[in-house]
Design a protein around this motif. Structure first.
Motif, PDB file in Angstrom:
ATOM      1  N   MET A  17       3.172  74.553  48.671  1.00 45.02           N
ATOM      2  CA  MET A  17       4.305  75.097  48.367  1.00 45.02           C
ATOM      3  C   MET A  17       4.768  73.783  48.411  1.00 45.02           C
ATOM      4  SD  MET A  17       5.544  78.676  49.040  1.00 45.02           S
ATOM      5  CE  MET A  17       6.602  77.754  50.772  1.00 45.02           C
ATOM      6  N   SER A  70       1.423  73.724  53.452  1.00 40.17           N
ATOM      7  CA  SER A  70       0.391  74.730  52.211  1.00 40.17           C
ATOM      8  C   SER A  70       0.339  73.667  51.747  1.00 40.17           C
ATOM      9  CB  SER A  70       0.303  76.266  52.200  1.00 40.17           C
ATOM     10  OG  SER A  70       1.671  75.862  51.501  1.00 40.17           O
ATOM     11  N   GLU A  97       5.874  74.987  58.343  1.00 41.75           N
ATOM     12  CA  GLU A  97       5.257  76.073  57.286  1.00 41.75           C
ATOM     13  C   GLU A  97       6.181  76.875  57.218  1.00 41.75           C
ATOM     14  OE1 GLU A  97       1.726  77.466  57.845  1.00 41.75           O
ATOM     15  OE2 GLU A  97       1.478  75.813  58.984  1.00 41.75           O
ATOM     16  N   PRO A  98       4.915  77.334  55.697  1.00 38.67           N
ATOM     17  CA  PRO A  98       5.668  78.151  55.161  1.00 38.67           C
ATOM     18  C   PRO A  98       6.306  79.119  55.589  1.00 38.67           C
ATOM     19  CG  PRO A  98       3.708  77.268  54.199  1.00 38.67           C
ATOM     20  CD  PRO A  98       4.274  76.450  55.275  1.00 38.67           C
ATOM     21  N   CYS A 131       5.583  72.135  51.581  1.00 41.30           N
ATOM     22  CA  CYS A 131       5.419  72.885  53.010  1.00 41.30           C
ATOM     23  C   CYS A 131       4.241  72.233  53.226  1.00 41.30           C
ATOM     24  CB  CYS A 131       5.726  73.661  52.857  1.00 41.30           C
ATOM     25  SG  CYS A 131       6.811  74.823  52.185  1.00 41.30           S
TER      26      CYS A 131
END
Length: 102
Positions: free
Chosen positions: A50, A48, A11-12, A46
């Motif tokens: 990212m 997301s 999770e970022p 990540c």
């Protein structure tokens, strides 16, 4: 030295918040050191999408590692089935702490 466990699907906010808090603490304790540790050094994606870079892999963590923060995120489902990562977590002499689902 603080290590932050990174893995695909992390999770970022867990990554950003952890690095952010340690970055703020470094202003008070200038010799504070922290780094990312993953299954292998290099890019980690990540949840997301990212991308972050792990400086160290679990096969060769930093010698000075004293604290290891286990991050959360939807990728934990795969991490708990990764025998090498689990062995690293079970055998590290670093103090363990966890965030969210970590």
């Amino acid at each position: 030295m603080y290590g932050i466990l990174l893995y695909d699907g992390v999770e970022p906010i867990d990554v950003g918040a952890t690095f952010g808090v340690l970055s703020m603490a470094k202003r008070i304790v200038p010799d504070l050191a922290f780094t990312g540790i993953a299954r292998q050094p290099g890019e980690v994606v990540c949840a997301s999408g990212m991308r972050v870079i792990a400086e160290y892999g679990i096969d060769a963590p930093p010698d000075a590692l004293s604290e290891l923060i286990v991050t959360g995120g939807p990728g934990w489902v795969d991490v708990v089935n990764d025998t090498a990562t689990l062995a690293f977590l079970r055998t590290t002499t670093a103090r363990l702490s966890a965030i969210c689902t970590g």
